[in-house]
Write an enzyme that holds these catalytic residues in place. Structure first.
Site, PDB file in Angstrom:
ATOM      1  N   GLU A 118       7.474  16.391 -24.667  1.00 55.69           N
ATOM      2  CA  GLU A 118       7.733  15.103 -24.846  1.00 55.69           C
ATOM      3  C   GLU A 118       6.447  14.185 -25.234  1.00 55.69           C
ATOM      4  O   GLU A 118       5.472  14.515 -24.581  1.00 55.69           O
ATOM      5  CB  GLU A 118       8.210  14.575 -23.459  1.00 55.69           C
ATOM      6  CG  GLU A 118       9.567  15.294 -23.196  1.00 55.69           C
ATOM      7  CD  GLU A 118      10.137  14.603 -22.016  1.00 55.69           C
ATOM      8  OE1 GLU A 118      10.258  13.404 -21.996  1.00 55.69           O
ATOM      9  OE2 GLU A 118      10.505  15.137 -20.930  1.00 55.69           O
TER      10      GLU A 118
ATOM     11  N   CYS B 168      15.430   7.712 -21.218  1.00 59.97           N
ATOM     12  CA  CYS B 168      15.264   9.143 -20.507  1.00 59.97           C
ATOM     13  C   CYS B 168      16.565   9.365 -20.023  1.00 59.97           C
ATOM     14  O   CYS B 168      17.150   8.749 -19.046  1.00 59.97           O
ATOM     15  CB  CYS B 168      14.381   9.045 -19.525  1.00 59.97           C
ATOM     16  SG  CYS B 168      13.992  10.585 -18.525  1.00 59.97           S
TER      17      CYS B 168
ATOM     18  N   GLY C 238      16.496  14.895 -25.212  1.00 66.50           N
ATOM     19  CA  GLY C 238      16.265  16.150 -25.814  1.00 66.50           C
ATOM     20  C   GLY C 238      17.238  17.077 -26.057  1.00 66.50           C
ATOM     21  O   GLY C 238      17.535  17.567 -27.377  1.00 66.50           O
TER      22      GLY C 238
ATOM     23  N   HIS D 265      13.555  12.372 -32.131  1.00 66.36           N
ATOM     24  CA  HIS D 265      13.045  13.627 -31.703  1.00 66.36           C
ATOM     25  C   HIS D 265      13.172  14.490 -32.948  1.00 66.36           C
ATOM     26  O   HIS D 265      13.763  14.059 -34.108  1.00 66.36           O
ATOM     27  CB  HIS D 265      14.426  14.233 -31.028  1.00 66.36           C
ATOM     28  CG  HIS D 265      14.591  13.642 -29.552  1.00 66.36           C
ATOM     29  ND1 HIS D 265      14.024  14.192 -28.573  1.00 66.36           N
ATOM     30  CD2 HIS D 265      14.959  12.278 -29.194  1.00 66.36           C
ATOM     31  CE1 HIS D 265      14.063  13.606 -27.518  1.00 66.36           C
ATOM     32  NE2 HIS D 265      15.051  12.531 -27.786  1.00 66.36           N
TER      33      HIS D 265
END
Length: 267
Positions: free
Chosen positions: A195, A66, A207, A146
């Site tokens: 997400e 993250c 992202g 992603h």
């Protein structure tokens, strides 16, 4: 704590034990019955780095990385004296990440994270059919997956309705994070994100990194760009000589406290 409104509940696992963090993540993340967050992050000891980040999404699934969360981990570790180092290393499921800080009055205000070398995971671009509509995406991994979609208008998207179809598409058997990106100019991108495990969040550091990499690969953007999200801006810079991509943004501690956890998931 939050990084441009991507908020998590953080537990100092140097001092506290969390026996069932997946369950705790679901409880504390609930915005009406818990604390309210995009997930749970444990700040734990590491035998490989200055600390370890263990992150859980709001649905209790464990994530690998993250970007906004790791900046907050670095701030907590530095500000609270666990490891007063600059640069500082953090162990994650996607490897060890190095953070450098901008310090003001003895505290971390901003962090730059070496996000590693982005990996292309699709054609440039790849065609896909989602809920009966044809789209093109660029697949990028920066420690987690992603799928980046470039569009002319992202403000009108009903992500609550369409987001799950992108996340759970059969093309992505492990589910994926989905970015919807509007090119403002070669130095400025605008992004919304769905997400996996959390739904639409106000920001996603990995992202933003992935969408910048995708924009560069597609020839839409320069190597350094500002990515504007609902919660604020991040600066992403790709060093093409080394292949490493860097994310810079703020980290904020909002409050601390205690919570009494229910004995089962029904309360």
């Amino acid at each position: 704590m939050h990084g441009i409104s991507n908020d998590y509940v953080y537990v100092n696992a140097f001092e506290e034990k969390v026996p069932d963090p997946a369950r705790v993540a679901r409880i504390v993340s609930a915005r009406r019955t818990g604390i309210g967050s995009d997930g749970l992050i444990l700040i734990a000891p590491s035998d490989k780095a200055d600390c370890r980040m263990i992150m859980y999404n709001a649905d209790g699934s464990e994530g690998a990385m993250c970007g906004n969360g790791i900046r907050c981990v670095g701030k907590y570790v530095y500000d609270h004296g666990i490891a007063v180092k600059n640069p500082l290393t953090v162990e994650t499921r996607s490897g060890i990440k190095t953070l450098t800080f901008r310090i003001e009055n003895g505290n971390v205000e901003e962090a730059t994270v070496d996000m590693g070398i982005p990996q292309q995971t699709s054609a440039l671009p790849e065609e896909i059919c989602v809920a009966g509509e044809e789209y093109s995406f660029v697949g990028i991994s920066v420690g987690n997956p992603h799928a980046v979609y470039f569009m002319d208008d992202i403000d009108s998207l009903d992500l609550e309705k369409i987001g799950p179809a992108f996340e759970n598409h059969s093309r992505f058997p492990g589910r994926t994070n989905t970015e919807f990106v509007q090119i403002l100019n070669r130095k400025h991108l605008k992004m919304r994100v769905w997400e996996r495990g959390s739904g639409e969040t106000w920001a996603c550091g990995t992202g933003a990194t992935a969408c910048a990499a995708a924009a560069v690969l597609m020839g839409y953007a320069d190597d350094t760009v500002t990515v504007s999200l609902k919660g604020g801006d991040l600066t992403i810079s790709w060093d093409r000589d080394t292949g490493h991509i860097y994310m810079t943004g703020p980290a904020k501690e909002v409050f601390w406290g205690e919570i009494d956890l229910p004995e089962d998931n029904d309360n």
